[in-house]
Design a protein around this motif. Structure first.
Motif, PDB file in Angstrom:
ATOM      1  N   LEU A  41      16.826   4.237  12.135  1.00 16.37           N
ATOM      2  CA  LEU A  41      16.614   2.894  12.838  1.00 16.37           C
ATOM      3  C   LEU A  41      17.748   3.179  14.004  1.00 16.37           C
ATOM      4  N   GLY A  42      19.353   3.505  13.474  1.00 17.95           N
ATOM      5  CA  GLY A  42      20.233   3.641  14.414  1.00 17.95           C
ATOM      6  C   GLY A  42      20.533   4.603  15.142  1.00 17.95           C
ATOM      7  N   THR A  43      19.506   5.647  15.208  1.00 20.91           N
ATOM      8  CA  THR A  43      19.401   6.939  16.010  1.00 20.91           C
ATOM      9  C   THR A  43      18.249   6.952  16.979  1.00 20.91           C
ATOM     10  N   THR A  44      17.073   7.502  15.994  1.00 20.33           N
ATOM     11  CA  THR A  44      15.758   7.658  16.825  1.00 20.33           C
ATOM     12  C   THR A  44      15.340   6.379  17.413  1.00 20.33           C
ATOM     13  N   VAL A  45      15.267   5.339  16.675  1.00 17.37           N
ATOM     14  CA  VAL A  45      14.797   4.207  17.068  1.00 17.37           C
ATOM     15  C   VAL A  45      15.526   3.538  18.393  1.00 17.37           C
ATOM     16  N   ARG A  46      16.842   3.401  18.200  1.00 19.83           N
ATOM     17  CA  ARG A  46      17.812   2.871  19.072  1.00 19.83           C
ATOM     18  C   ARG A  46      17.664   3.531  20.280  1.00 19.83           C
ATOM     19  N   ASP A  47      17.866   4.919  20.259  1.00 23.55           N
ATOM     20  CA  ASP A  47      17.687   5.791  21.508  1.00 23.55           C
ATOM     21  C   ASP A  47      16.510   5.433  22.395  1.00 23.55           C
ATOM     22  N   GLN A  48      15.260   5.375  21.629  1.00 20.36           N
ATOM     23  CA  GLN A  48      14.173   5.222  22.537  1.00 20.36           C
ATOM     24  C   GLN A  48      14.020   3.816  23.017  1.00 20.36           C
ATOM     25  N   TYR A  49      14.594   2.897  22.312  1.00 19.57           N
ATOM     26  CA  TYR A  49      14.745   1.420  22.636  1.00 19.57           C
ATOM     27  C   TYR A  49      15.594   1.514  23.976  1.00 19.57           C
ATOM     28  N   ASN A  50      16.770   1.909  23.843  1.00 23.08           N
ATOM     29  CA  ASN A  50      17.656   1.975  25.074  1.00 23.08           C
ATOM     30  C   ASN A  50      17.060   2.648  26.263  1.00 23.08           C
ATOM     31  N   ALA A  51      16.375   3.671  26.125  1.00 22.83           N
ATOM     32  CA  ALA A  51      15.939   4.368  27.226  1.00 22.83           C
ATOM     33  C   ALA A  51      14.857   3.852  27.915  1.00 22.83           C
ATOM     34  N   HIS A  90       3.333   6.106  16.378  1.00 23.96           N
ATOM     35  CA  HIS A  90       4.135   6.461  17.411  1.00 23.96           C
ATOM     36  C   HIS A  90       5.361   7.050  16.842  1.00 23.96           C
ATOM     37  N   TRP A  91       5.930   6.698  15.746  1.00 21.86           N
ATOM     38  CA  TRP A  91       7.123   6.987  14.986  1.00 21.86           C
ATOM     39  C   TRP A  91       6.784   8.108  14.014  1.00 21.86           C
ATOM     40  N   PHE A  92       5.818   8.257  13.435  1.00 28.69           N
ATOM     41  CA  PHE A  92       5.146   9.262  12.541  1.00 28.69           C
ATOM     42  C   PHE A  92       3.932   9.943  12.751  1.00 28.69           C
ATOM     43  N   PRO A  93       3.766  10.620  13.739  1.00 31.22           N
ATOM     44  CA  PRO A  93       2.328  11.064  14.313  1.00 31.22           C
ATOM     45  C   PRO A  93       1.949  12.188  13.273  1.00 31.22           C
ATOM     46  N   ASN A  94       2.758  13.019  12.484  1.00 31.51           N
ATOM     47  CA  ASN A  94       2.474  14.059  11.920  1.00 31.51           C
ATOM     48  C   ASN A  94       1.920  13.735  10.479  1.00 31.51           C
ATOM     49  N   ASP A  95       1.102  14.593   9.804  1.00 28.16           N
ATOM     50  CA  ASP A  95       0.836  14.137   8.404  1.00 28.16           C
ATOM     51  C   ASP A  95       1.795  14.047   7.632  1.00 28.16           C
ATOM     52  N   PRO A  96       1.526  13.324   6.410  1.00 28.07           N
ATOM     53  CA  PRO A  96       2.656  13.344   5.548  1.00 28.07           C
ATOM     54  C   PRO A  96       3.289  14.616   4.978  1.00 28.07           C
ATOM     55  N   SER A 124       0.900  -1.293  -0.031  1.00 26.74           N
ATOM     56  CA  SER A 124       0.183  -0.024   0.098  1.00 26.74           C
ATOM     57  C   SER A 124       0.912   1.340   0.108  1.00 26.74           C
ATOM     58  N   ASN A 125       0.400   2.537   0.221  1.00 25.68           N
ATOM     59  CA  ASN A 125       0.855   3.725   0.218  1.00 25.68           C
ATOM     60  C   ASN A 125       1.489   3.984   1.640  1.00 25.68           C
ATOM     61  N   PHE A 126       1.662   2.906   2.530  1.00 23.24           N
ATOM     62  CA  PHE A 126       1.630   3.506   3.797  1.00 23.24           C
ATOM     63  C   PHE A 126       3.154   4.151   4.091  1.00 23.24           C
ATOM     64  N   TRP A 127       4.116   3.807   3.077  1.00 24.49           N
ATOM     65  CA  TRP A 127       5.650   4.208   3.371  1.00 24.49           C
ATOM     66  C   TRP A 127       5.500   5.695   2.741  1.00 24.49           C
ATOM     67  N   MET A 128       4.506   6.434   2.455  1.00 28.33           N
ATOM     68  CA  MET A 128       4.291   7.759   1.842  1.00 28.33           C
ATOM     69  C   MET A 128       4.215   8.553   3.366  1.00 28.33           C
ATOM     70  N   ARG A 129       4.091   8.043   4.650  1.00 34.00           N
ATOM     71  CA  ARG A 129       4.132   8.965   5.769  1.00 34.00           C
ATOM     72  C   ARG A 129       5.309   9.704   5.891  1.00 34.00           C
ATOM     73  N   ALA A 130       6.288   9.166   5.359  1.00 32.01           N
ATOM     74  CA  ALA A 130       7.695   9.780   5.717  1.00 32.01           C
ATOM     75  C   ALA A 130       8.820   9.118   4.974  1.00 32.01           C
ATOM     76  N   TYR A 131      10.013   9.940   4.630  1.00 38.55           N
ATOM     77  CA  TYR A 131      11.102   9.389   3.869  1.00 38.55           C
ATOM     78  C   TYR A 131      11.750   8.266   4.542  1.00 38.55           C
ATOM     79  N   PRO A 132      12.091   8.018   5.965  1.00 40.59           N
ATOM     80  CA  PRO A 132      12.600   6.585   6.341  1.00 40.59           C
ATOM     81  C   PRO A 132      11.840   5.459   5.866  1.00 40.59           C
ATOM     82  N   LEU A 133      10.654   5.457   5.756  1.00 41.08           N
ATOM     83  CA  LEU A 133       9.656   4.349   5.541  1.00 41.08           C
ATOM     84  C   LEU A 133       9.889   4.151   3.685  1.00 41.08           C
ATOM     85  N   TRP A 134       9.962   5.179   3.080  1.00 41.02           N
ATOM     86  CA  TRP A 134      10.388   4.800   1.630  1.00 41.02           C
ATOM     87  C   TRP A 134      11.905   4.265   1.355  1.00 41.02           C
ATOM     88  N   SER A 135      12.492   4.761   2.436  1.00 46.35           N
ATOM     89  CA  SER A 135      14.285   4.399   2.381  1.00 46.35           C
ATOM     90  C   SER A 135      14.020   2.944   2.632  1.00 46.35           C
TER      91      SER A 135
END
Length: 378
Positions: free
Chosen positions: A358-368, A333-339, A216-227
């Protein structure tokens, strides 16, 4: 590990350099409801500047029945496609703002009689040609969709026909990408969408190579999802075709071994069910096979405290628990804003794509939250 795929001696050495493309769809609306793309896009479409370090020419925004469809210029660089998607999104917002309209964030809708009656016959018509399917299913009759509409997020891969093994490619795309995205895209409307199209194994064979039509077009929420989806797809194509691409040897043989390892462990009937029913519980069973594969991918280097998988792999062993956590928390949680908000701020995708996110935003929240960096099964 069983079979011939042995960690780490036979690990895949590189990702194939292939051209990437996409044609995501979006709905638009006014204060009364969903309106057709003809409300803002002329029959010739809208051209948008597309010059980057690897592309030149114009992106396009076109009509596709009810939906607006973006055509960013294809290139082998995920970041440059992301830059051109962002340009298209800024232009689309400009067109919508000028007419007092907005983006409809739902990816699946059922048009009301009032919404349908306000559209031209051309916009009501479902223009999709039948898809092919590696499972040899009968082509779906799109004319029976009635008022149901859904936005696709199809991926295109530029790969020479003499290298492309369609059956292997689509199988790996289903297992590595399509099934995993069921865990990410929890929209219940996707089950309804897949009664009409976007089923497991669905593809087309354009002149440039392969179009994968499941997402689907879910990955259009934000650039990291396209990537993310682009690199998962490129990994799947590498596993399926790398042996032919490199002619065996040090680079080619590990791809074939990886294919045999994954193919022998996958329950293909369950993969079909997970995708077609958008069933997260079934998808989780299938994902655990892919997860085990990712746990065998060593980290190549540590740079600015971001872990990068070897040769641009989308996930490595260190990042597996972070990806589990990413799935667990969900897209809202990760992309609450509109596209528009997420894409309009993107000027250059280099250094802020999937691996960095993944290696900064997600990792930091995971560690916290977990106070641990040890991989735990989800």
């Amino acid at each position: 590990m069983g079979g011939a795929f042995l960690y780490p001696n036979s690990m895949i050495k590189d990702i194939m350099s292939i051209t990437l493309g996409c044609d995501p769809e979006l709905f638009i609306r006014n204060n009364k409801g969903v309106v057709a793309s003809e409300a803002i896009i002329s029959g010739d479409g809208v051209e948008v500047e597309g010059k980057t370090t690897t592309t030149s020419g114009y992106n396009r925004i076109v009509r596709d029945g009810v939906q607006v469809e973006l055509h960013p210029l294809p290139t082998s660089c995920r970041a440059n496609i992301g830059k051109n998607i962002a340009r298209c999104m800024r232009k689309l917002k400009e067109e919508l703002d000028s007419k007092g309209m907005s983006l409809e964030t739902r990816g699946t809708i059922r048009l009301s009689r009032a919404e349908l009656s306000a559209m031209s016959e051309e916009s009501k018509r479902l223009g999709c040609a039948p898809s092919l399917n590696v499972r040899n299913r009968r082509a779906v009759n799109f004319t029976k969709a009635n008022g149901n509409r859904a936005c696709g997020g199809h991926l295109h891969f530029g790969i020479r026909k003499e290298i492309l093994d369609v059956n292997r490619s689509v199988a790996m795309l289903d297992l590595i990408l399509g099934n995993t995205c069921v865990l990410i895209d929890r929209d219940p409307g996707q089950k309804r969408r897949r009664k009409f199209y976007g089923r497991a194994g669905e593809y087309r064979l354009p002149s440039h190579g392969l179009e994968y039509r499941v997402l689907s077009n879910f990955w259009m929420r934000a650039y990291p999802l396209w990537s993310m989806v682009a690199q998962f797809g490129r990994l799947a194509l590498t596993i399926a075709n790398g042996n032919t691409y490199w002619g065996g040897g040090t680079y080619g043989n590990p791809c074939n071994e990886a294919f045999e390892w994954l193919n022998s462990r996958a329950d293909w009937k369950l993969v079909d069910q997970a995708i077609n029913e958008n069933d997260a519980e079934k998808a989780l069973v299938n994902y655990k096979i892919v997860r085990e594969f990712f746990l065998m991918i060593p980290d190549a280097r540590k740079e600015h405290e971001r872990y990068f998988a070897s040769q641009s792999m989308p996930i490595s062993c260190t990042a597996v628990p972070w990806f589990d956590y990413f799935i667990e928390k969900g897209l809202d949680h990760w992309f609450p804003n509109d596209p528009f908000s997420n894409w309009n701020c993107l000027d250059d995708g280099h250094g802020c794509g999937w691996e960095a996110f993944l290696g900064t935003t997600v990792r930091d929240q995971y560690n916290a939250e977990r106070k641990s960096n040890v991989a735990q099964p989800i």
